[in-house]
Design a protein around this motif. Structure first.
Motif, PDB file in Angstrom:
ATOM      1  N   ALA A 103       7.780  -4.531   0.902  1.00  0.00           N
ATOM      2  CA  ALA A 103       6.395  -4.194   1.182  1.00  0.00           C
ATOM      3  C   ALA A 103       6.123  -2.938   0.412  1.00  0.00           C
ATOM      4  O   ALA A 103       4.794  -2.672  -0.048  1.00  0.00           O
ATOM      5  CB  ALA A 103       6.014  -3.917   2.547  1.00  0.00           C
ATOM      6  N   VAL A 104       6.674  -1.886   0.365  1.00  0.00           N
ATOM      7  CA  VAL A 104       6.449  -0.668  -0.122  1.00  0.00           C
ATOM      8  C   VAL A 104       6.314  -0.953  -1.779  1.00  0.00           C
ATOM      9  O   VAL A 104       5.561  -0.174  -2.367  1.00  0.00           O
ATOM     10  CB  VAL A 104       7.383   0.564   0.324  1.00  0.00           C
ATOM     11  CG1 VAL A 104       7.259   1.923  -0.718  1.00  0.00           C
ATOM     12  CG2 VAL A 104       7.313   0.935   1.423  1.00  0.00           C
ATOM     13  N   LEU A 105       7.235  -1.620  -2.487  1.00  0.00           N
ATOM     14  CA  LEU A 105       7.206  -1.940  -3.833  1.00  0.00           C
ATOM     15  C   LEU A 105       6.068  -2.732  -4.036  1.00  0.00           C
ATOM     16  O   LEU A 105       5.442  -2.278  -5.144  1.00  0.00           O
ATOM     17  CB  LEU A 105       8.438  -2.699  -3.956  1.00  0.00           C
ATOM     18  CG  LEU A 105       9.616  -1.886  -4.415  1.00  0.00           C
ATOM     19  CD1 LEU A 105      10.924  -2.819  -4.370  1.00  0.00           C
ATOM     20  CD2 LEU A 105       9.905  -1.025  -5.684  1.00  0.00           C
ATOM     21  N   ARG A 106       5.772  -3.505  -3.277  1.00  0.00           N
ATOM     22  CA  ARG A 106       4.170  -4.122  -3.529  1.00  0.00           C
ATOM     23  C   ARG A 106       3.084  -3.345  -3.497  1.00  0.00           C
ATOM     24  O   ARG A 106       2.138  -3.289  -4.430  1.00  0.00           O
ATOM     25  CB  ARG A 106       4.070  -5.369  -2.664  1.00  0.00           C
ATOM     26  CG  ARG A 106       5.088  -6.488  -3.036  1.00  0.00           C
ATOM     27  CD  ARG A 106       4.767  -7.681  -2.007  1.00  0.00           C
ATOM     28  NE  ARG A 106       6.031  -8.771  -2.443  1.00  0.00           N
ATOM     29  CZ  ARG A 106       6.011 -10.027  -1.877  1.00  0.00           C
ATOM     30  NH1 ARG A 106       5.023 -10.519  -1.237  1.00  0.00           N
ATOM     31  NH2 ARG A 106       6.856 -10.902  -2.305  1.00  0.00           N
ATOM     32  N   LEU A 107       3.233  -2.429  -2.576  1.00  0.00           N
ATOM     33  CA  LEU A 107       2.137  -1.520  -2.631  1.00  0.00           C
ATOM     34  C   LEU A 107       2.070  -0.284  -3.808  1.00  0.00           C
ATOM     35  O   LEU A 107       1.033  -0.169  -4.320  1.00  0.00           O
ATOM     36  CB  LEU A 107       2.330  -0.329  -1.376  1.00  0.00           C
ATOM     37  CG  LEU A 107       1.492   0.633  -1.257  1.00  0.00           C
ATOM     38  CD1 LEU A 107       0.968   1.102   0.205  1.00  0.00           C
ATOM     39  CD2 LEU A 107       2.032   1.951  -1.489  1.00  0.00           C
TER      40      LEU A 107
END
Length: 151
Positions: A103-107
């Protein structure tokens, strides 16, 4: 005799679930590791203040990334057994870890030109299966403020 076949079939499916689940998890972790290295230049923090307050901010925007990660059959079987015994469910730690990191990478991928991300927050939600109390997947939402400094 039919009960032995059913138990053998169930154990066989659990072993197959373990093998393929571990392979998929290892592949996902390799992807996460390589992408995290690529995004090291974009720092993110849960602080509400800038990492470099001396630089003038040109603009800021709300950014987010979310992911749903499903549980494999082996972990679901372990969860079922653990519900009888009780205690911590260690097999779910990697599931939650992968979901948060993804999720942090997609952000970060949603704001490639940002200079930093502040006020990073993570929200997690379990998505139940057909049986009450079972978890079939986890959704994680990462959101924060992308900061763009003046050139």
């Amino acid at each position: 005799m039919g009960e032995l076949v059913a138990i053998g079939l169930w154990l066989g499916l659990v072993v197959i679930g373990y093998i393929f689940g571990r392979a998929a998890e290892a592949k996902h972790y390799r992807s996460i590791h390589s992408r995290e290295k690529a995004w090291l230049h974009l720092p993110s923090t849960s602080l509400k203040t800038l990492l470099d307050p001396a630089r003038p901010v040109e603009r800021s925007e709300l950014v987010y990334g979310n992911v749903v990660v499903s549980i494999d059959y082996f972990k679901q079987a372990v969860l079922g057994l653990r519900s009888f015994v009780g205690g911590a469910v260690k097999s779910h730690e990697t599931l939650i870890d992968r979901a948060r990191r993804e999720a942090v990478l997609r952000l970060k991928e949603s704001c490639p030109d940002a200079h930093e991300i502040v006020n990073l927050r993570l929200e997690a939600m379990s998505i139940s299966g057909k049986t009450p109390g079972s978890v079939s997947s986890v959704e994680v939402l990462a959101y924060g403020t992308a900061i763009y400094f003046a050139k």
